[in-house]
Design a protein around this motif. Structure first.
Motif, PDB file in Angstrom:
ATOM      1  N   TRP A  47      17.310  21.450  38.376  1.00  0.00           N
ATOM      2  CA  TRP A  47      17.076  22.900  38.487  1.00  0.00           C
ATOM      3  C   TRP A  47      16.771  23.548  37.139  1.00  0.00           C
ATOM      4  O   TRP A  47      16.740  24.765  37.043  1.00  0.00           O
ATOM      5  N   GLY A  48      16.487  22.738  36.120  1.00  0.00           N
ATOM      6  CA  GLY A  48      16.137  23.291  34.818  1.00  0.00           C
ATOM      7  C   GLY A  48      14.651  23.540  34.672  1.00  0.00           C
ATOM      8  O   GLY A  48      14.100  23.397  33.572  1.00  0.00           O
ATOM      9  N   ASN A  49      13.997  23.903  35.762  1.00  0.00           N
ATOM     10  CA  ASN A  49      12.555  24.134  35.769  1.00  0.00           C
ATOM     11  C   ASN A  49      12.236  25.041  36.953  1.00  0.00           C
ATOM     12  O   ASN A  49      13.111  25.330  37.786  1.00  0.00           O
ATOM     13  N   HIS A  50      11.007  25.468  37.049  1.00  0.00           N
ATOM     14  CA  HIS A  50      10.625  26.416  38.092  1.00  0.00           C
ATOM     15  C   HIS A  50      10.758  25.816  39.493  1.00  0.00           C
ATOM     16  O   HIS A  50      11.408  26.388  40.376  1.00  0.00           O
ATOM     17  N   GLU A  51      10.142  24.658  39.712  1.00  0.00           N
ATOM     18  CA  GLU A  51      10.099  24.091  41.062  1.00  0.00           C
ATOM     19  C   GLU A  51      11.489  23.704  41.564  1.00  0.00           C
ATOM     20  O   GLU A  51      11.874  24.025  42.700  1.00  0.00           O
ATOM     21  N   GLY A  52      12.242  23.018  40.721  1.00  0.00           N
ATOM     22  CA  GLY A  52      13.578  22.595  41.143  1.00  0.00           C
ATOM     23  C   GLY A  52      14.525  23.760  41.345  1.00  0.00           C
ATOM     24  O   GLY A  52      15.371  23.747  42.248  1.00  0.00           O
ATOM     25  N   SER A  53      14.389  24.783  40.505  1.00  0.00           N
ATOM     26  CA  SER A  53      15.276  25.937  40.656  1.00  0.00           C
ATOM     27  C   SER A  53      14.957  26.700  41.943  1.00  0.00           C
ATOM     28  O   SER A  53      15.859  27.286  42.553  1.00  0.00           O
ATOM     29  N   LEU A  54      13.690  26.690  42.373  1.00  0.00           N
ATOM     30  CA  LEU A  54      13.359  27.301  43.659  1.00  0.00           C
ATOM     31  C   LEU A  54      14.006  26.539  44.806  1.00  0.00           C
ATOM     32  O   LEU A  54      14.467  27.137  45.789  1.00  0.00           O
ATOM     33  N   ARG A  61       5.983  14.244  39.096  1.00  0.00           N
ATOM     34  CA  ARG A  61       5.597  15.068  37.954  1.00  0.00           C
ATOM     35  C   ARG A  61       6.800  15.836  37.380  1.00  0.00           C
ATOM     36  O   ARG A  61       6.947  15.946  36.169  1.00  0.00           O
ATOM     37  N   LEU A  62       7.635  16.360  38.252  1.00  0.00           N
ATOM     38  CA  LEU A  62       8.762  17.168  37.795  1.00  0.00           C
ATOM     39  C   LEU A  62       9.731  16.345  36.957  1.00  0.00           C
ATOM     40  O   LEU A  62      10.233  16.810  35.925  1.00  0.00           O
ATOM     41  N   ALA A  63      10.004  15.112  37.389  1.00  0.00           N
ATOM     42  CA  ALA A  63      10.887  14.241  36.621  1.00  0.00           C
ATOM     43  C   ALA A  63      10.239  13.846  35.298  1.00  0.00           C
ATOM     44  O   ALA A  63      10.912  13.758  34.265  1.00  0.00           O
ATOM     45  N   TRP A 113      17.584  12.117  43.120  1.00  0.00           N
ATOM     46  CA  TRP A 113      17.426  10.666  42.975  1.00  0.00           C
ATOM     47  C   TRP A 113      16.264  10.347  42.035  1.00  0.00           C
ATOM     48  O   TRP A 113      16.374   9.440  41.193  1.00  0.00           O
ATOM     49  N   ALA A 114      15.154  11.065  42.163  1.00  0.00           N
ATOM     50  CA  ALA A 114      13.996  10.813  41.303  1.00  0.00           C
ATOM     51  C   ALA A 114      14.355  11.039  39.833  1.00  0.00           C
ATOM     52  O   ALA A 114      13.884  10.302  38.951  1.00  0.00           O
ATOM     53  N   PHE A 115      15.182  12.033  39.553  1.00  0.00           N
ATOM     54  CA  PHE A 115      15.603  12.281  38.172  1.00  0.00           C
ATOM     55  C   PHE A 115      16.565  11.203  37.687  1.00  0.00           C
ATOM     56  O   PHE A 115      16.432  10.697  36.563  1.00  0.00           O
ATOM     57  N   ILE A 116      17.555  10.867  38.505  1.00  0.00           N
ATOM     58  CA  ILE A 116      18.550   9.871  38.086  1.00  0.00           C
ATOM     59  C   ILE A 116      17.905   8.516  37.844  1.00  0.00           C
ATOM     60  O   ILE A 116      18.227   7.811  36.876  1.00  0.00           O
ATOM     61  N   GLU A 117      16.965   8.139  38.721  1.00  0.00           N
ATOM     62  CA  GLU A 117      16.308   6.839  38.609  1.00  0.00           C
ATOM     63  C   GLU A 117      15.119   6.857  37.650  1.00  0.00           C
ATOM     64  O   GLU A 117      14.433   5.835  37.497  1.00  0.00           O
ATOM     65  N   PHE A 134       7.910  17.824  44.673  1.00  0.00           N
ATOM     66  CA  PHE A 134       7.718  16.386  44.907  1.00  0.00           C
ATOM     67  C   PHE A 134       6.294  15.930  44.570  1.00  0.00           C
ATOM     68  O   PHE A 134       5.897  14.825  44.937  1.00  0.00           O
ATOM     69  N   GLU A 135       5.555  16.740  43.882  1.00  0.00           N
ATOM     70  CA  GLU A 135       4.184  16.384  43.529  1.00  0.00           C
ATOM     71  C   GLU A 135       4.155  15.098  42.705  1.00  0.00           C
ATOM     72  O   GLU A 135       4.932  14.937  41.752  1.00  0.00           O
ATOM     73  N   ARG A 136       3.261  14.201  43.077  1.00  0.00           N
ATOM     74  CA  ARG A 136       3.151  12.901  42.393  1.00  0.00           C
ATOM     75  C   ARG A 136       2.254  13.005  41.169  1.00  0.00           C
ATOM     76  O   ARG A 136       1.341  13.832  41.096  1.00  0.00           O
ATOM     77  N   LEU A 137       2.534  12.146  40.211  1.00  0.00           N
ATOM     78  CA  LEU A 137       1.731  12.008  39.005  1.00  0.00           C
ATOM     79  C   LEU A 137       1.144  10.602  39.028  1.00  0.00           C
ATOM     80  O   LEU A 137       1.863   9.606  38.878  1.00  0.00           O
ATOM     81  N   LEU A 138      -0.166  10.499  39.261  1.00  0.00           N
ATOM     82  CA  LEU A 138      -0.803   9.194  39.397  1.00  0.00           C
ATOM     83  C   LEU A 138      -1.867   9.013  38.329  1.00  0.00           C
ATOM     84  O   LEU A 138      -2.783   9.828  38.225  1.00  0.00           O
ATOM     85  N   PRO A 139      -1.753   7.956  37.523  1.00  0.00           N
ATOM     86  CA  PRO A 139      -0.637   7.000  37.523  1.00  0.00           C
ATOM     87  C   PRO A 139       0.616   7.623  36.917  1.00  0.00           C
ATOM     88  O   PRO A 139       0.548   8.597  36.176  1.00  0.00           O
TER      89      PRO A 139
END
Length: 659
Positions: A89-96, A69-71, A59-63, A147-152
């Motif tokens: 899944w095209g990255n380390h965290e999502g593929s895990l 941070r990952l998106a 959902w974070a990617f689609i929206e 799910f790590e946040r990027l602030l801001p």
């Protein structure tokens, strides 16, 4: 709050994985059915929460939630929807996370389709899978939180790596991970058998279908990845002996040996030590592949991460898995001795020879993959081990494998007469050699490699036809279709997989012997010739894609004055990262591919065009398809279900006593 919901769901999945790992094991040890029964709902609940976490991340990617941070680092508002999803899944965290979900899906499948197993054995299988799942989920949460946040939050994302914006990304990683993770089931069955002390034919029978299905997924994943590299990277090749390619190929080799070893253990009660060690080794190599991709020790287009902390975590997990497994193996070694005896000329002997050769071939690939890393780690310089080493070591080892592969099905179990086998297969061998030489002369490429490859391919294809004829001759009074339907699907699986090897060898030999390449500067109206084809450059046009700008060349392909195709290779510039990409254009045929890729524009209206002629390359993947179909046929054999139902009641009491 959706990313936080996903994070919380993943934490709950970790809790359930620990419950699955501990409670059923305790129940099996104490022979308490209530505790053993906890494994199934814990595994199923774990899958539910991992799926929730995966959906939240998607959902974070689609929206385009760039506060995640990952998106922000792997998506963009202009990225097409399908690549926003695959970017998960095209990255380390999502593929895990995909890895953890694949493992959970395998575990739930075991709970659903292995209901007839003794409860104590099943509890230990689920416990082992629970520990593996706990290891990977904790790895994800501690070092690789998706799910790590990027602030801001970022105003705009960096976009997915353009190399990964391809349909191959949709299916290649899921297939590969299902293969990698699937071997954890074979590993769990082996460890459960060591814990219970019941290393008999029933254990092999229960384990073999799961091993075959994992092997099918890994075969499909490797084949799709090879095809993706072929058309995407613009070099016209299908295998580069890249360290990450090798990381998937090594468990495939040992997995192939494991399938055959399980067959002998199931049929004759022999090879029990081999089977257990191969199950441990295959899964360990799957973990090694994960380490290579995610540790930063290699540079590859397939590698994900460069954080050494992550690599150390996986390395520790790998050492723990191997160490505990070998300690258990040493503990149960006295019970692994013995088994059915067999003669030098027997099916068991041929399968043992093949297993040894496959293991040695795997070791040769492992050495070529890790040796440069060891030298670099010891500050002894940097070297590159490429195709010449692998071909010089791998081909001589696999040649007797292919020969034995076709001898084995003709040889009886326990023992046989060598003279009978010679009389049965001598003509087939002679004809294969003659065909190899004759075809090499006919195509105008006489070399040891070409003659050897064609002779081996002929040996497999002719031997397969002879084997089918012999099988049908066993029921002479029965109509043809009835005879075909009466053959078990496991036999058809073996036959198709072996035939697929022959087709694969044809493709590899022909493309290696007759391929042709040409790099040429072309302006509008200019022509070039290669392998009897004429290529006419009609110019290049500009077009805008959803998140890239492209120059598309138009090239007519003629043969003997007749136009057979118009190819349109592209040079793309992805706007977000300003990264150039080459998109090849291929005219695919059953006996050859015409492959074009567009290089750089060297002057106004003039481009560098790479032209490749690839004969029989489609047969490489056709062979893989036949191998995969063979695995599906073998896994669907009814006898596994019937025998499991028959043996489960008889072994349940003994298994409980062992618990």
């Amino acid at each position: 709050m959706i990313p936080e919901l996903g994070h919380f769901a993943l934490i709950l999945a970790l809790v359930l994985s620990l419950v699955q790992a501990i409670v059923p094991m305790v129940g099996a040890h104490r022979n308490r059915m209530a505790l053993m029964a906890v494994g199934r709902p814990a595994a199923q609940g774990q899958l539910v929460f991992i799926v929730i976490a995966f959906v939240c991340l998607t959902w974070a990617f689609i929206e385009s939630d760039f506060s995640v941070r990952l998106a922000a680092t792997n998506s963009h508002t202009d990225t097409p929807l399908i690549y926003k999803i695959t970017g998960v899944w095209g990255n380390h965290e999502g593929s895990l996370l995909l890895w953890a979900m694949s493992l959970s899906m395998w575990t739930v499948a075991v709970t659903v389709f292995s209901r007839n197993l003794p409860e104590a054995f099943m509890a230990r299988v689920l416990g082992v899978l629970g520990w593996i799942s706990a290891g990977f989920i904790s790895f994800t949460l501690v070092t690789s939180n998706p799910f790590e946040r990027l602030l801001p939050g970022a105003e705009q994302g960096r976009d997915l790596n353009p190399l990964l914006q391809d349909p191959g990304m949709i299916i290649h990683p899921p297939l590969l991970y299902m293969g990698y993770v699937g071997f954890s089931v074979a590993f769990a069955f082996a460890i459960a058998a060591l814990l219970t002390g019941r290393l008999d034919a029933a254990w092999a029978r229960w384990s073999r279908p799961w091993t075959i299905v994992a092997w099918v997924f890994l075969t499909a994943g490797i084949a799709v990845g090879s095809g993706w590299a072929y058309y995407e990277l613009g070099w016209g090749g299908w295998w580069f002996w890249d360290p990450v390619e090798n990381a998937s190929f090594m468990p495939w080799l040992l997995g192939t040996a494991l399938i055959h070893s399980l067959a002998v253990t199931e049929k004759r009660g022999a090879f029990r030590s081999w089977t257990v060690l191969l199950a441990i080794g295959t899964f360990s190599l799957s973990l090694l592949g994960t380490f290579l991709v995610r540790s930063g020790v290699i540079t590859s287009v397939h590698a994900f991460a460069t954080d050494p902390t992550r690599g150390l975590y996986i390395l520790a997990l790998l050492v723990l898995v191997i160490g505990v497994s070998l300690v258990l193996f040493a503990w149960r070694a006295p019970k692994l001795a013995g088994g059915g005896s067999f003669g030098l000329v027997s099916r068991e002997a041929s399968l043992l020879g093949n297993n040894v050769l496959l293991a040695v071939a795997c070791a040769a690939v492992l050495l070529g993959t890790l040796y440069p890393l060891f030298l670099d780690a010891l500050n002894m310089g940097k070297i590159s081990v490429g195709a010449p080493y692998f071909e010089a070591t791998f081909v001589p080892l696999m040649t007797p494998v292919v020969i034995l592969m076709m001898i084995g099905p003709f040889v009886r179990w326990k023992g046989d007469d060598g003279g009978r086998i010679m009389r049965k297969l001598a003509l087939t061998g002679l004809v294969s050699v003659v065909l190899g030489i004759a075809i090499a002369f006919a195509i105008g490429h006489v070399s040891v490699r070409t003659v050897l490859g064609l002779a081996l391919a002929a040996w497999v294809v002719l031997g397969s036809m002879q084997l089918l004829r012999s099988r049908l001759a066993e029921r002479p009074g029965v109509a043809g279709m009835v005879r075909l339907r009466g053959i078990p699907s496991a036999w058809w699986g073996m036959w198709l997989a072996h035939l697929g090897v022959g087709v694969f060898v044809i493709g590899v030999t022909m493309v290696g012997s007759l391929n042709a390449d040409l790099d040429v500067k072309m302006s509008e109206g200019q022509t070039a010739e290669l392998a009897g084809y004429t290529f006419t450059f009609r110019g290049a046009t500009e077009r805008a894609g959803p998140n890239y700008d492209a120059a598309t060349a138009i090239v007519d392909v003629d043969r003997n004055g007749r136009q057979i195709a118009t190819l349109t290779p592209e040079k793309r510039i992805y706007r977000a990262q300003r990264m150039p990409m080459t998109e090849s254009s291929i005219d695919v045929g059953p006996f050859r591919d015409i492959y074009l890729s567009l290089g750089e524009q060297v002057e106004s209206g003039a481009w560098v065009v790479s032209i490749h002629y690839r004969p029989f390359i489609l047969w490489v993947w056709l062979g893989c398809v036949l191998m995969g179909l063979g695995g599906i046929f073998a896994a669907c054999d009814r006898r596994y279900r019937r025998l499991a139902e028959r043996t489960a009641p008889a072994t349940a009491a003994n298994a409980k006593q062992a618990g």
